[in-house]
Design a protein around this motif. Structure first.
Motif, PDB file in Angstrom:
ATOM      1  N   ILE A  15       0.831  -1.196   0.000  1.00 46.15           N
ATOM      2  CA  ILE A  15       0.000   0.000   0.000  1.00 46.15           C
ATOM      3  C   ILE A  15       0.878   1.263   0.000  1.00 46.15           C
ATOM      4  N   GLY A  18       2.769   3.420  -4.709  1.00 41.74           N
ATOM      5  CA  GLY A  18       2.595   4.219  -5.928  1.00 41.74           C
ATOM      6  C   GLY A  18       1.924   3.509  -7.085  1.00 41.74           C
ATOM      7  N   LYS A  19       1.156   2.474  -6.776  1.00 43.07           N
ATOM      8  CA  LYS A  19       0.504   1.693  -7.823  1.00 43.07           C
ATOM      9  C   LYS A  19      -0.400   2.555  -8.711  1.00 43.07           C
ATOM     10  N   SER A  20      -1.291   3.312  -8.084  1.00 41.29           N
ATOM     11  CA  SER A  20      -2.227   4.116  -8.887  1.00 41.29           C
ATOM     12  C   SER A  20      -1.507   5.210  -9.654  1.00 41.29           C
ATOM     13  N   THR A  21      -0.507   5.811  -9.016  1.00 39.26           N
ATOM     14  CA  THR A  21       0.228   6.886  -9.690  1.00 39.26           C
ATOM     15  C   THR A  21       0.931   6.344 -10.933  1.00 39.26           C
ATOM     16  N   GLY A  53      -7.536   5.141   0.144  1.00 40.28           N
ATOM     17  CA  GLY A  53      -6.327   4.741  -0.559  1.00 40.28           C
ATOM     18  C   GLY A  53      -6.232   3.263  -0.814  1.00 40.28           C
ATOM     19  N   LYS A 134       9.654   5.983  -7.025  1.00 42.22           N
ATOM     20  CA  LYS A 134       9.935   7.161  -6.192  1.00 42.22           C
ATOM     21  C   LYS A 134      11.426   7.458  -6.083  1.00 42.22           C
ATOM     22  N   ASP A 136      12.830   9.820  -7.250  1.00 43.83           N
ATOM     23  CA  ASP A 136      13.008  11.277  -7.126  1.00 43.83           C
ATOM     24  C   ASP A 136      13.088  11.723  -5.671  1.00 43.83           C
ATOM     25  N   ALA A 165       7.132   7.506 -10.726  1.00 40.30           N
ATOM     26  CA  ALA A 165       5.806   7.590 -11.329  1.00 40.30           C
ATOM     27  C   ALA A 165       5.333   9.029 -11.310  1.00 40.30           C
TER      28      ALA A 165
HETATM   29  P1  GTP Z   1      -2.932   2.106  -2.722  1.00 37.81           P
HETATM   30  O1  GTP Z   1      -3.983   2.404  -3.770  1.00 37.81           O
HETATM   31  O2  GTP Z   1      -3.281   2.573  -1.359  1.00 37.81           O
HETATM   32  O3  GTP Z   1      -2.346   0.745  -2.785  1.00 37.81           O
HETATM   33  O4  GTP Z   1      -1.721   3.104  -2.976  1.00 37.81           O
HETATM   34  P2  GTP Z   1      -0.915   3.146  -4.268  1.00 37.81           P
HETATM   35  O5  GTP Z   1       0.138   2.121  -4.208  1.00 37.81           O
HETATM   36  O6  GTP Z   1      -1.840   3.194  -5.433  1.00 37.81           O
HETATM   37  O7  GTP Z   1      -0.186   4.531  -4.072  1.00 37.81           O
HETATM   38  P3  GTP Z   1      -0.511   5.917  -4.767  1.00 37.81           P
HETATM   39  O8  GTP Z   1      -0.303   5.846  -6.239  1.00 37.81           O
HETATM   40  O9  GTP Z   1      -1.787   6.420  -4.256  1.00 37.81           O
HETATM   41  O10 GTP Z   1       0.722   6.727  -4.179  1.00 37.81           O
HETATM   42  C1  GTP Z   1       0.919   6.906  -2.793  1.00 37.81           C
HETATM   43  C2  GTP Z   1       1.612   8.230  -2.552  1.00 37.81           C
HETATM   44  O11 GTP Z   1       2.917   8.217  -3.087  1.00 37.81           O
HETATM   45  C3  GTP Z   1       0.892   9.391  -3.196  1.00 37.81           C
HETATM   46  O12 GTP Z   1       0.950  10.488  -2.320  1.00 37.81           O
HETATM   47  C4  GTP Z   1       1.704   9.660  -4.450  1.00 37.81           C
HETATM   48  O13 GTP Z   1       1.633  11.004  -4.852  1.00 37.81           O
HETATM   49  C5  GTP Z   1       3.098   9.300  -4.003  1.00 37.81           C
HETATM   50  N1  GTP Z   1       3.942   8.853  -5.117  1.00 37.81           N
HETATM   51  C6  GTP Z   1       3.659   7.903  -6.026  1.00 37.81           C
HETATM   52  N2  GTP Z   1       4.685   7.751  -6.883  1.00 37.81           N
HETATM   53  C7  GTP Z   1       5.626   8.648  -6.522  1.00 37.81           C
HETATM   54  C8  GTP Z   1       6.923   8.993  -7.019  1.00 37.81           C
HETATM   55  O14 GTP Z   1       7.433   8.452  -7.983  1.00 37.81           O
HETATM   56  N3  GTP Z   1       7.596   9.944  -6.349  1.00 37.81           N
HETATM   57  C9  GTP Z   1       7.096  10.579  -5.264  1.00 37.81           C
HETATM   58  N4  GTP Z   1       7.837  11.525  -4.692  1.00 37.81           N
HETATM   59  N5  GTP Z   1       5.894  10.306  -4.779  1.00 37.81           N
HETATM   60  C10 GTP Z   1       5.157   9.342  -5.392  1.00 37.81           C
END
Ligand code: GTP
Length: 598
Positions: A15, A18-21, A53, A134, A136, A165
């Motif tokens: 979780i 950054g899956k969705s991003t 989330g 991530k 960055d 992402a």
């Molecule tokens: P679930 O749906 O809860 O499983 O989360 P997820 O894995 O889909 O994560 P999501 O894409 O919502 O990202 C979680 C957080 O990480 C968010 O605040 C994003 O903006 C941040 N994030 C995602 N990818 C990156 C990245 O490459 N760099 C940075 N700095 N932040 C990131």
């Protein structure tokens, strides 16, 4: 050959890694969505999902991609739900793929769900591409994480993709890795049709949209299909692909991921994991791994305002159109009137339904304490299945009771082992076992009564492991239980909606807690209120709420009249969320408080 240009994959991750991003970035890079239309978190499109989330309902999107080799590929990104209640759905979604991106946060490294998801992907024989996301972040440690991936997970370092992402760096490389390393689907387009159902969604205009992976054969509009689990038959109206919008195509053949529209009225008429074939030239065997989804948690839902019963009925019907895992039937309570007994996949599923009813349909609800399904063996030889305390049989007629047990598999960092053991013992755990799948991590298995797990076990696990514990379970069998019915009395009257089924060892403590909670939540009234808990007619706990007129206007010193009116109105609005039991007004909050354990 068309099939060689298809790649079916999922993204799996812990979780927040950054899956969705990443999914959004990939969609954007494929330029299916113009920047103006681009909305954050395109795939997670339900409000509640976004707020919490977590992905609950999976969706699929088909990305056209022109690779460096100059060929055009069709990349089907199959989204997976992200919670243990839905692990069967995750597993079905993964089985429609040939590969998966295992996404790991460059600052956090490998975490519990990374591993749990990896196991699931490996069980489905998927090709796995590790992706470190991530990069960055100033706190990113890509080398350390890469070493973890290589040494602890045993994946090839050379395959690792590094990306952000958020900024888009490295995402192009992921597309190339997918094309290069994830195998094209195999299968025979000329063979009898075998299509795997991995999801279904409801469209008010077209009915059920069935998400399928064609494993063998070909299907087109006009074909008559058969669902192999129940032999129901339908005529195909349309087949198509999940572009940004649904896009009809002439036919779907082996290897494709797409949809079928066939006039199926409800999502519950389809079964995830089921196989679709044609009535002409049917396949001899369904695909492996199908099982019926099982409701394991039951609770009754009542509207606070009795005149909202019809609205609740309509709302549940609407929700069920899109959620085959929800079941409901009429139920009545002396205290609360008409409502519905509902079945859920787990507690999160219950919470999601509750929130959707309150938020999307604007109905204030009271839920009863969730229960599992017990087997009562009566002295006269009959078996009675009971999930509702209202149907607790006469104790004299009971020979024995059995309750469902699960085998829990829990993954934790080593240092939490002590607290986890304590938790499992408190919850009547048996046959504990553990091993180290990687340094510093423990995979712990334990047999537990399901009833102990639906009662906030997951929240407890999260809190004792500071979020690092992941948990999965399967039902194993039914075992003997010492079950009692716990009643709560308010001023001598049993509030049937507060009754619960409990193990004798826990019943008194639960009764006591319920009394205390009610004492906190029921406002003082003009008379004294006695709150009692009873097991089989014997009082085991009691508290009192002393009498007091709660005059909210007293604070205004008789001054500002408009302020006084406002306060009175507020009090009236508060009343709307109350239920009168006997002569006592009990707020919704009090019912909900009894639901919680600690
Ligand atoms: P679930 O749906 O809860 O499983 O989360 P997820 O894995 O889909 O994560 P999501 O894409 O919502 O990202 C979680 C957080 O990480 C968010 O605040 C994003 O903006 C941040 N994030 C995602 N990818 C990156 C990245 O490459 N760099 C940075 N700095 N932040 C990131």
């Amino acid at each position: 050959d068309l099939m060689n240009n298809i790649r079916n994959f999922s993204i799996i991750a812990h979780i927040d890694h950054g899956k969705s991003t990443l999914a959004d970035r990939m969609i954007q890079l494929c330029q299916q969505v113009s920047v103006r239309d681009f909305k954050d978190q395109l795939l997670d499109n339900m409000d509640i999902e976004r707020e919490r989330g977590i992905t609950i309902k999976s969706q699929t999107i088909c990305l056209p991609y022109i690779a460096k080799d100059g060929k055009e590929y069709i990349l089907n990104l199959v989204d997976t739900p992200g919670h243990v209640d839905f692990s069967y759905e995750v597993s079905r979604a993964l089985s429609s793929c040939e590969g998966a991106l295992l996404l790991v946060d460059a600052a956090q490294g490998v975490e519990a769900q990374t591993l749990a998801n990896l196991y699931l992907a490996m069980e489905n024989d998927l090709e796995i591409i590790p992706v470190i996301n991530k990069i960055d972040l100033p706190s990113a440690e890509p080398e350390r994480v890469a070493a973890q991936i290589e040494e602890d997970l045993g994946l090839e370092k050379e395959l690792i993709q590094y990306c952000s992402a958020k900024t888009g760096i490295g995402v192009e490389g992921i597309f190339e890795a997918i094309v290069e390393h994830i195998p094209a689907p195999s299968g025979d387009p000329e063979a009898p049709l075998q299509a795997l159902i991995f999801d279904a969604n409801y469209d008010p205009f077209r009915g059920t949209i069935i998400s399928i992976k064609i494993v063998n054969g070909t299907v087109k509009a006009g074909d008559i299909i058969r669902f192999m689990s129940n032999n129901s038959e339908y005529r195909v109206e349309e087949v198509g692909l999940f572009r940004f919008k649904r896009e009809a195509v002439k036919n779907l053949s082996a290897g494709s991921v797409g949809y079928i529209l066939a006039g199926v009225k409800r999502v519950s008429d389809t079964r995830p994991g089921d196989t679709i074939t044609l009535i002409k030239n049917p396949c001899p065997e369904p695909l492996k791994g199908f099982k019926e989804v099982q409701q394991v948690v039951f609770s009754s839902i009542y509207p606070i305002a009795t005149d909202e019963y019809e609205d609740l009925a309509t709302a549940l019907e609407k929700l069920q159109l899109n959620d085959a895992a929800l079941t409901f039937q009429k139920d009545t309570s002396v205290a609360l009137g008409f409502g519905f007994r509902c079945g859920f996949l787990g507690l999160l599923h219950l919470e999601v339904i509750q929130e959707r009813l309150e938020r999307e349909f604007d109905i204030s609800l009271i839920l009863t304490v969730p229960s599992v399904k017990y087997n009562f063996y009566l002295k006269n030889g009959t078996l009675l299945e009971v999930d509702n305390p209202a149907y607790f049989p006469d104790p004299m007629s009971i020979d024995r009771v059995e309750e469902p047990y699960i085998k829990a598999t829990i993954l934790i960092p080593e240092k939490y082992m002590g607290s986890l053991m304590t938790l499992c013992m408190e919850r009547r755990g048996e046959n504990t076992n553990y091993h180290y799948p990687m340094p510093g991590r423990i995979e712990f298995t334990c047999e537990l009564p399901l009833a102990e797990v639906i009662y906030d076990f997951y929240d407890k696990l999260k809190s004792i492991t500071q979020g690092y514990g992941s948990f999965d379970y399967e039902l194993i069998d039914y075992r003997k239980s010492n079950l009692v019915k716990l009643d709560i009395l308010v001023n001598g009257e049993v509030v049937d909606a507060l009754s619960q089924l409990a193990h004798r060892d826990n019943a008194r403590a639960r009764g006591l807690r319920a009394c205390e909670r009610l004492k906190e939540e029921i406002p003082r009234q003009m008379f004294k209120i006695a709150i009692q808990a009873a097991i089989g007619g014997t009082i085991v706990a009691r508290t009192n709420i002393s009498a007091l007129r709660k005059d909210v206007t007293a604070k205004c010193y008789g001054g500002d009249i408009s302020r006084k009116r406002k306060l009175l109105e507020k009090q009236k609005a508060g009343k709307k969320r109350m239920k009168t039991v006997g002569n006592v007004e009990i707020p919704q909050k009090a019912f909900l408080a009894v639901l919680k354990s600690d």
